[in-house]
Design a protein around this motif. Structure first.
Motif, PDB file in Angstrom:
ATOM      1  N   GLY A 179     -13.520  13.813  43.933  1.00 23.97           N
ATOM      2  CA  GLY A 179     -12.490  12.844  44.277  1.00 23.97           C
ATOM      3  C   GLY A 179     -11.956  12.168  43.043  1.00 23.97           C
ATOM      4  N   PRO A 180     -11.126  11.125  43.221  1.00 28.77           N
ATOM      5  CA  PRO A 180     -10.573  10.410  42.082  1.00 28.77           C
ATOM      6  C   PRO A 180     -11.669   9.774  41.238  1.00 28.77           C
ATOM      7  N   PRO A 232     -13.262   6.880  39.238  1.00 30.85           N
ATOM      8  CA  PRO A 232     -13.104   5.442  39.075  1.00 30.85           C
ATOM      9  C   PRO A 232     -12.870   5.076  37.615  1.00 30.85           C
ATOM     10  N   GLU A 233     -12.004   4.095  37.402  1.00 25.08           N
ATOM     11  CA  GLU A 233     -11.698   3.671  36.043  1.00 25.08           C
ATOM     12  C   GLU A 233     -12.930   3.134  35.331  1.00 25.08           C
ATOM     13  N   TYR A 286     -23.248   4.709  44.091  1.00 20.32           N
ATOM     14  CA  TYR A 286     -22.392   5.162  45.174  1.00 20.32           C
ATOM     15  C   TYR A 286     -23.010   4.817  46.529  1.00 20.32           C
ATOM     16  N   LYS A 295     -11.786  -2.468  44.114  1.00 26.44           N
ATOM     17  CA  LYS A 295     -11.145  -1.222  44.524  1.00 26.44           C
ATOM     18  C   LYS A 295     -12.192  -0.248  45.046  1.00 26.44           C
ATOM     19  N   PHE A 296     -11.723   0.684  45.904  1.00 28.40           N
ATOM     20  CA  PHE A 296     -12.607   1.665  46.517  1.00 28.40           C
ATOM     21  C   PHE A 296     -12.065   3.065  46.270  1.00 28.40           C
ATOM     22  N   HIS A 297     -12.978   3.994  45.986  1.00 27.55           N
ATOM     23  CA  HIS A 297     -12.616   5.383  45.732  1.00 27.55           C
ATOM     24  C   HIS A 297     -13.558   6.282  46.519  1.00 27.55           C
ATOM     25  N   TYR A 298     -12.997   7.329  47.123  1.00 30.79           N
ATOM     26  CA  TYR A 298     -13.806   8.318  47.834  1.00 30.79           C
ATOM     27  C   TYR A 298     -14.029   9.514  46.923  1.00 30.79           C
ATOM     28  N   LEU A 299     -15.283   9.730  46.500  1.00 28.73           N
ATOM     29  CA  LEU A 299     -15.622  10.904  45.712  1.00 28.73           C
ATOM     30  C   LEU A 299     -15.660  12.142  46.600  1.00 28.73           C
ATOM     31  N   LEU A 304     -18.693   6.815  48.931  1.00 28.88           N
ATOM     32  CA  LEU A 304     -17.762   5.747  48.567  1.00 28.88           C
ATOM     33  C   LEU A 304     -18.210   5.102  47.267  1.00 28.88           C
ATOM     34  N   THR A 355     -15.362  -0.182  42.645  1.00 25.98           N
ATOM     35  CA  THR A 355     -15.018  -0.536  41.269  1.00 25.98           C
ATOM     36  C   THR A 355     -14.246  -1.847  41.264  1.00 25.98           C
TER      37      THR A 355
END
Length: 222
Positions: A20-21, A23-24, A40, A74-78, A83, A86
Motif C-alpha cells: 500500500g501507500p 507512510p511519510e 501496524y 493520518k491513516f494508511h492501508y498497507l 492499518l 502516522t
C-alpha cells in the motif's frame, strides 16, 4: 552513522515494495519516531473501519465505537487488513505523543469490538467475599438492575450497582470476573471496586485486579 529508520523505511531502502501507500513517517529518522505509533494495526476479518475528518469508526461483532483524533493524524492501508497510523509532523513532540495515543486507542477499539476485554478481581482476606443480587432500586438508566454485595471487613456490607456496559460474574465468593468492550470503562469500574480495600503490604489483604501483586513488608519490632 546513518540515523535509525523504521522497519518499513529499511524495506524502502532495499528496494522492497509494500502492498500500500508508504507512510511519510517511514522516512523520518528514528529519534522522531513514536515506538508505539509506528506499529501496524492488524484488522480481523470481522472488523470494519471507516474514517471521517474528526473520528474513526470501528464496527465489529460486539458493536460499534468511534475514536476521535486530531486533523494531523493520518491513516494508511498497507493492505486491506493492515492499518498504519502516522502524523503530519513527527518532529513536533505533541504530535508524536498523540500519534502513539491514537494508535493505542484504535487498537483497543478493534480488540474490544471483536473479542472484548476481561479481567478477574480476587478477594484476599478473612471473611472477604462477594455475591450478586437484585438491586432494590430496580433497573435504572445506565445500570443493569443488579448490584454487588461485598463483605470486606467493615461493620456493614458494601453495595455497588453494576453499570449496563459491564458484564459482571461472581465465579466464586472470592473471585469476580469483569468483561466489557471498552478497556477504559472496565478499568474504571475495577478501580472503583478496588478502592474499597486496596491491597496492603503487611498482611497481603485487599482486592487484587488481574495479576496484581504487592511487595510484602515486615513490621518493625521495638
Amino acid at each position: 552513522m546513518l540515523p535509525r529508520l523504521t522497519q518499513l523505511g529499511a524495506f524502502v531502502r532495499r528496494g522492497i515494495s509494500t502492498a500500500g501507500p508508504i507512510p511519510e513517517s517511514a522516512r523520518i529518522p528514528g529519534n522522531y519516531i513514536s515506538n508505539i505509533g509506528k506499529q501496524y494495526i492488524k484488522l480481523p476479518p470481522s472488523v470494519t473501519v471507516s474514517q471521517s475528518p474528526k473520528a474513526i469508526s470501528v464496527a465489529g461483532p460486539l458493536g460499534t465505537t468511534d475514536v476521535p483524533h486530531p486533523p494531523f493524524v493520518k491513516f494508511h492501508y498497507l493492505d486491506p487488513q493492515t492499518l498504519a497510523v502516522t502524523v503530519e509532523k513527527p518532529a513536533v513532540k505533541k504530535q508524536r505523543a498523540i500519534w502513539g495515543l491514537t494508535r493505542t486507542l484504535i487498537a483497543n477499539a478493534v480488540t474490544g469490538m471483536s473479542e472484548g476485554f476481561s479481567t478477574p478481581l480476587n478477594f484476599v482476606g478473612v471473611g472477604y467475599r462477594a455475591a450478586m443480587e437484585d438491586d432494590p432500586r430496580g433497573k435504572r438508566p445506565g445500570f443493569t438492575g443488579q448490584r454487588l454485595n461485598m463483605k470486606l471487613g467493615f461493620s456493614h456490607n458494601v453495595y455497588v450497582p453494576v453499570p449496563d456496559h459491564i458484564q459482571c460474574e461472581v465465579v466464586t465468593p472470592t473471585k469476580i470476573m469483569l468483561g466489557c468492550t471498552d478497556k477504559q470503562k472496565m478499568g474504571l469500574f475495577a478501580a472503583q471496586l478496588r478502592s474499597w480495600r486496596k491491597p496492603e503490604p503487611y498482611k497481603g489483604k485487599g482486592i487484587f485486579v488481574g495479576a496484581e501483586r504487592v511487595r510484602m513488608k515486615t513490621v518493625k519490632k521495638k
